[in-house]
Scaffold this motif. Structure first.
Motif, PDB file in Angstrom:
ATOM      1  N   ALA A 124       3.363   9.193  16.571  1.00  0.00           N
ATOM      2  CA  ALA A 124       3.842   8.211  17.542  1.00  0.00           C
ATOM      3  C   ALA A 124       2.597   7.670  18.223  1.00  0.00           C
ATOM      4  CB  ALA A 124       4.774   8.857  18.550  1.00  0.00           C
ATOM      5  N   GLY A 125       2.260   6.423  17.889  1.00  0.00           N
ATOM      6  CA  GLY A 125       1.000   5.860  18.331  1.00  0.00           C
ATOM      7  C   GLY A 125      -0.129   6.268  17.405  1.00  0.00           C
ATOM      8  N   CYS A 126      -1.359   6.009  17.830  1.00  0.00           N
ATOM      9  CA  CYS A 126      -2.529   6.350  17.016  1.00  0.00           C
ATOM     10  C   CYS A 126      -3.744   6.461  17.920  1.00  0.00           C
ATOM     11  CB  CYS A 126      -2.764   5.273  15.945  1.00  0.00           C
ATOM     12  SG  CYS A 126      -4.147   5.639  14.831  1.00  0.00           S
ATOM     13  N   GLY A 127      -4.593   7.406  17.615  1.00  0.00           N
ATOM     14  CA  GLY A 127      -5.782   7.633  18.428  1.00  0.00           C
ATOM     15  C   GLY A 127      -7.058   7.073  17.845  1.00  0.00           C
ATOM     16  N   MET A 128      -6.961   6.280  16.753  1.00  0.00           N
ATOM     17  CA  MET A 128      -8.168   5.802  16.088  1.00  0.00           C
ATOM     18  C   MET A 128      -8.760   4.552  16.752  1.00  0.00           C
ATOM     19  SD  MET A 128      -8.727   8.059  13.718  1.00  0.00           S
ATOM     20  CE  MET A 128      -8.068   9.265  14.878  1.00  0.00           C
ATOM     21  N   ALA A 129      -7.973   3.851  17.568  1.00  0.00           N
ATOM     22  CA  ALA A 129      -8.455   2.762  18.434  1.00  0.00           C
ATOM     23  C   ALA A 129      -9.065   1.580  17.699  1.00  0.00           C
ATOM     24  CB  ALA A 129      -9.451   3.312  19.462  1.00  0.00           C
ATOM     25  N   CYS A 130      -8.575   1.282  16.497  1.00  0.00           N
ATOM     26  CA  CYS A 130      -9.048   0.084  15.796  1.00  0.00           C
ATOM     27  C   CYS A 130      -8.554  -1.146  16.572  1.00  0.00           C
ATOM     28  CB  CYS A 130      -8.523   0.057  14.363  1.00  0.00           C
ATOM     29  SG  CYS A 130      -9.075   1.482  13.377  1.00  0.00           S
ATOM     30  N   PRO A 131      -9.436  -2.054  16.974  1.00  0.00           N
ATOM     31  CA  PRO A 131      -9.072  -3.096  17.931  1.00  0.00           C
ATOM     32  C   PRO A 131      -8.108  -4.149  17.395  1.00  0.00           C
ATOM     33  CG  PRO A 131     -11.305  -3.441  17.126  1.00  0.00           C
ATOM     34  CD  PRO A 131     -10.874  -2.101  16.637  1.00  0.00           C
ATOM     35  N   PHE A 132      -8.011  -4.311  16.076  1.00  0.00           N
ATOM     36  CA  PHE A 132      -7.130  -5.330  15.515  1.00  0.00           C
ATOM     37  C   PHE A 132      -5.743  -4.792  15.189  1.00  0.00           C
ATOM     38  CE2 PHE A 132      -9.545  -3.301  12.168  1.00  0.00           C
ATOM     39  CZ  PHE A 132      -8.592  -2.992  11.216  1.00  0.00           C
ATOM     40  N   CYS A 133      -5.482  -3.525  15.481  1.00  0.00           N
ATOM     41  CA  CYS A 133      -4.227  -2.860  15.128  1.00  0.00           C
ATOM     42  C   CYS A 133      -3.395  -2.632  16.386  1.00  0.00           C
ATOM     43  CB  CYS A 133      -4.523  -1.523  14.447  1.00  0.00           C
ATOM     44  SG  CYS A 133      -3.075  -0.504  14.129  1.00  0.00           S
ATOM     45  N   ALA A 134      -2.139  -3.065  16.350  1.00  0.00           N
ATOM     46  CA  ALA A 134      -1.255  -2.903  17.512  1.00  0.00           C
ATOM     47  C   ALA A 134      -1.072  -1.434  17.872  1.00  0.00           C
ATOM     48  CB  ALA A 134       0.098  -3.551  17.230  1.00  0.00           C
ATOM     49  N   THR A 135      -0.909  -0.576  16.875  1.00  0.00           N
ATOM     50  CA  THR A 135      -0.722   0.844  17.141  1.00  0.00           C
ATOM     51  C   THR A 135      -1.966   1.446  17.774  1.00  0.00           C
ATOM     52  OG1 THR A 135       0.718   0.975  15.214  1.00  0.00           O
ATOM     53  CG2 THR A 135      -0.046   3.042  16.140  1.00  0.00           C
ATOM     54  N   GLY A 136      -3.135   1.105  17.227  1.00  0.00           N
ATOM     55  CA  GLY A 136      -4.376   1.649  17.748  1.00  0.00           C
ATOM     56  C   GLY A 136      -4.624   1.286  19.190  1.00  0.00           C
ATOM     57  N   GLN A 137      -4.178   0.102  19.586  1.00  0.00           N
ATOM     58  CA  GLN A 137      -4.379  -0.330  20.964  1.00  0.00           C
ATOM     59  C   GLN A 137      -3.420   0.364  21.925  1.00  0.00           C
ATOM     60  OE1 GLN A 137      -7.155  -2.318  21.922  1.00  0.00           O
ATOM     61  NE2 GLN A 137      -7.410  -1.407  19.900  1.00  0.00           N
ATOM     62  N   GLY A 138      -2.312   0.913  21.398  1.00  0.00           N
ATOM     63  CA  GLY A 138      -1.357   1.600  22.253  1.00  0.00           C
ATOM     64  C   GLY A 138      -1.710   3.040  22.540  1.00  0.00           C
ATOM     65  N   GLY A 139      -2.654   3.604  21.779  1.00  0.00           N
ATOM     66  CA  GLY A 139      -3.046   4.991  21.979  1.00  0.00           C
ATOM     67  C   GLY A 139      -2.094   5.973  21.308  1.00  0.00           C
ATOM     68  N   LEU A 140      -2.475   7.234  21.317  1.00  0.00           N
ATOM     69  CA  LEU A 140      -1.700   8.293  20.666  1.00  0.00           C
ATOM     70  C   LEU A 140      -0.789   8.987  21.667  1.00  0.00           C
ATOM     71  CD1 LEU A 140      -1.128  10.106  18.200  1.00  0.00           C
ATOM     72  CD2 LEU A 140      -3.071  11.511  18.903  1.00  0.00           C
ATOM     73  N   GLN A 141       0.494   9.098  21.300  1.00  0.00           N
ATOM     74  CA  GLN A 141       1.439   9.842  22.128  1.00  0.00           C
ATOM     75  C   GLN A 141       1.568  11.281  21.632  1.00  0.00           C
ATOM     76  OE1 GLN A 141       5.124   7.544  23.016  1.00  0.00           O
ATOM     77  NE2 GLN A 141       4.080   5.886  21.932  1.00  0.00           N
ATOM     78  N   ARG A 142       1.906  11.443  20.356  1.00  0.00           N
ATOM     79  CA  ARG A 142       1.943  12.790  19.785  1.00  0.00           C
ATOM     80  C   ARG A 142       2.052  12.710  18.267  1.00  0.00           C
ATOM     81  NH1 ARG A 142       6.939  14.318  17.853  1.00  0.00           N
ATOM     82  NH2 ARG A 142       8.809  13.440  18.847  1.00  0.00           N
ATOM     83  N   ASN A 143       1.810  13.837  17.612  1.00  0.00           N
ATOM     84  CA  ASN A 143       2.076  13.962  16.186  1.00  0.00           C
ATOM     85  C   ASN A 143       3.574  13.997  15.938  1.00  0.00           C
ATOM     86  OD1 ASN A 143      -0.616  14.180  15.202  1.00  0.00           O
ATOM     87  ND2 ASN A 143      -0.692  16.324  15.851  1.00  0.00           N
ATOM     88  N   LEU A 144       4.005  13.449  14.824  1.00  0.00           N
ATOM     89  CA  LEU A 144       5.378  13.650  14.387  1.00  0.00           C
ATOM     90  C   LEU A 144       5.470  14.972  13.637  1.00  0.00           C
ATOM     91  CD1 LEU A 144       6.489  10.109  13.130  1.00  0.00           C
ATOM     92  CD2 LEU A 144       6.622  11.093  15.437  1.00  0.00           C
ATOM     93  N   SER A 145       6.622  15.597  13.696  1.00  0.00           N
ATOM     94  CA  SER A 145       6.839  16.835  12.955  1.00  0.00           C
ATOM     95  C   SER A 145       7.044  16.518  11.480  1.00  0.00           C
ATOM     96  CB  SER A 145       8.066  17.571  13.491  1.00  0.00           C
ATOM     97  OG  SER A 145       9.254  16.863  13.157  1.00  0.00           O
ATOM     98  N   THR A 146       6.940  17.550  10.653  1.00  0.00           N
ATOM     99  CA  THR A 146       7.217  17.379   9.228  1.00  0.00           C
ATOM    100  C   THR A 146       8.589  16.759   9.020  1.00  0.00           C
ATOM    101  OG1 THR A 146       5.799  19.215   8.574  1.00  0.00           O
ATOM    102  CG2 THR A 146       7.555  18.616   7.054  1.00  0.00           C
ATOM    103  N   ALA A 147       9.587  17.292   9.693  1.00  0.00           N
ATOM    104  CA  ALA A 147      10.953  16.809   9.494  1.00  0.00           C
ATOM    105  C   ALA A 147      11.142  15.392  10.012  1.00  0.00           C
ATOM    106  CB  ALA A 147      11.951  17.764  10.148  1.00  0.00           C
ATOM    107  N   GLU A 148      10.463  15.018  11.079  1.00  0.00           N
ATOM    108  CA  GLU A 148      10.571  13.644  11.566  1.00  0.00           C
ATOM    109  C   GLU A 148      10.035  12.657  10.530  1.00  0.00           C
ATOM    110  OE1 GLU A 148      10.273  13.619  16.389  1.00  0.00           O
ATOM    111  OE2 GLU A 148       8.505  14.329  15.304  1.00  0.00           O
ATOM    112  N   ILE A 149       9.000  13.069   9.815  1.00  0.00           N
ATOM    113  CA  ILE A 149       8.465  12.221   8.746  1.00  0.00           C
ATOM    114  C   ILE A 149       9.439  12.172   7.578  1.00  0.00           C
ATOM    115  CG2 ILE A 149       6.586  11.935   7.087  1.00  0.00           C
ATOM    116  CD1 ILE A 149       4.782  13.428   9.157  1.00  0.00           C
ATOM    117  N   VAL A 150       9.916  13.345   7.153  1.00  0.00           N
ATOM    118  CA  VAL A 150      10.839  13.408   6.021  1.00  0.00           C
ATOM    119  C   VAL A 150      12.127  12.651   6.323  1.00  0.00           C
ATOM    120  CG1 VAL A 150      12.209  14.951   4.546  1.00  0.00           C
ATOM    121  CG2 VAL A 150       9.867  15.576   5.184  1.00  0.00           C
ATOM    122  N   GLU A 151      12.586  12.715   7.561  1.00  0.00           N
ATOM    123  CA  GLU A 151      13.819  12.016   7.933  1.00  0.00           C
ATOM    124  C   GLU A 151      13.692  10.503   7.740  1.00  0.00           C
ATOM    125  OE1 GLU A 151      17.323  12.434   9.751  1.00  0.00           O
ATOM    126  OE2 GLU A 151      16.860  13.395   7.850  1.00  0.00           O
TER     127      GLU A 151
END
Length: 368
Positions: A124-151
């Protein structure tokens, strides 16, 4: 093997309840035994979940009614769709998911004449901070669990099967190119890949060759992935062949330079026999110069080898209010020509979903 650097750890937030998809076969049997039920009920439950793509225990009529209530504890609702949008004549469907704690992630289901593909989020979000990426600009909230990905994958597979893309289709491809840096959530992503690729009842039975895992270039994790015995495609988000610009576009380049990233990609290709994909978002007047195309082709041929690499050129999907924009078509075509002239395969990714904010992170950023 070197462990991942602590700087990429996600914020300490509670992961969701334990789910069937978090567990391997032995773990599922142990979990069922904890409920006081016979171990074989685990395989029955898994066949419904992974094989029939259902998480509704009330439909599992081969299970005793009393057992269904107890087994439902292993299928807690993890991700709920809060917004779904479609475009491209119904061939592209984007879903915004809400997790148990309110965090949000996105996936995109895409239909093609020969395949159905889902692009999933690993964080949920991303911590890599690439400036052209919407997710990167929002920062990292947390990792998703295995099951959240599989779902995300299971629900996409069920939607494709049920005709969400027009005609019923079998989900054949999974790409980890949504929100997040997959290799910064390494153990859960690898467990998810195993659930996705193992045969029913242990997994969804999607070929590992249909799975792509992307990274901005976490070198120790690339080497670790090469040792997993999973013949998935590695996609490296390079975006420029020179360190000076990449230090800005992809800040992790300050930790691992271009030559180190490409050396790890070469080791991966040699270990797995799988051709590496180089992702390159083409940005107007930033990384689209002819000399960069020439350098990209030369560097890839030298560092990885022309037979072991393919450039996937991505026309930038601009985010609202961003100063970054896509390159003109003539510039894009010339860039492709120059990379190909260096002897390296180069194609342009099919653009999907511009009208539904289908670049990763855009839908979540709307606050929907």
């Amino acid at each position: 093997m070197t462990s991942l650097p602590l700087v990429f750890d996600a914020p300490k937030r509670a992961l969701p309840p334990r789910h069937l998809a978090d567990l391997d076969a032995a773990g599922r049997r142990a979990a069922v035994a904890e409920l006081g039920l016979p171990a074989y009920r685990a395989d029955q439950l898994a066949r419904h979940y992974f094989g029939r793509l259902t998480a509704d225990v009330d439909t599992m009529t081969d299970l005793p009614a009393a057992a269904r209530g107890e087994l439902a504890a292993l299928l807690p609702p993890l991700v709920t769709p809060v917004l779904e949008q479609s475009c491209d004549g119904g061939a592209t469907r984007k879903t915004l998911w809400r997790a148990h704690d309110g965090t949000r992630a996105e996936s995109v289901l895409m239909g093609y004449p020969d395949r159905a593909t889902v692009c999933v989020s690993s964080q949920a979000g991303c911590g890599m901070a690439c400036p052209f990426c919407a997710t990167g600009q929002g920062g990292l909230q947390r990792n998703l669990s295995t099951a959240e990905i599989v779902e995300q994958v299971r629900q996409a597979a069920a939607a494709a099967r049920d005709g969400a893309l027009g005609e019923p289709a079998r989900l054949s491809n999974v790409v980890f190119m949504g929100m997040g840096e997959p290799l910064a959530n390494y153990p859960r992503v690898i467990a998810a890949v195993r659930r996705i690729t193992e045969a029913v009842p242990d997994g969804l039975g999607i070929s590992a060759r249909g799975v792509t895992v992307s990274t901005v270039g976490l070198v120790p994790a690339i080497d670790r992935l090469a040792d997993e015995g999973l013949p998935v495609t590695l996609a490296v988000s390079l975006h420029t062949p020179d360190d000076e610009l990449r230090d800005t576009l992809v800040p992790v380049n300050n930790r691992w330079k271009v030559d180190e990233v490409l050396a790890a990609a070469r080791r991966y290709a040699q270990a797995t026999g799988r051709r590496v994909s180089i992702e390159y978002a083409l940005i107007r007047d930033v990384n689209d110069q002819p000399w960069r195309a020439d350098l990209l082709g030369t560097v890839l041929r030298r560092e990885i080898g022309a037979r072991l690499v393919h450039v996937n050129l991505i026309p930038l999907n601009p985010t609202p209010g961003s100063r970054w924009d896509a390159s003109p078509r003539r510039v894009q075509d010339e860039f492709v020509r120059r990379v190909q002239a260096a002897g390296v395969a180069c194609t342009v990714r099919d653009t999907r979903g511009r009208e539904i904010a289908a670049a990763c992170g855009q839908l979540a950023a709307t606050g929907a």
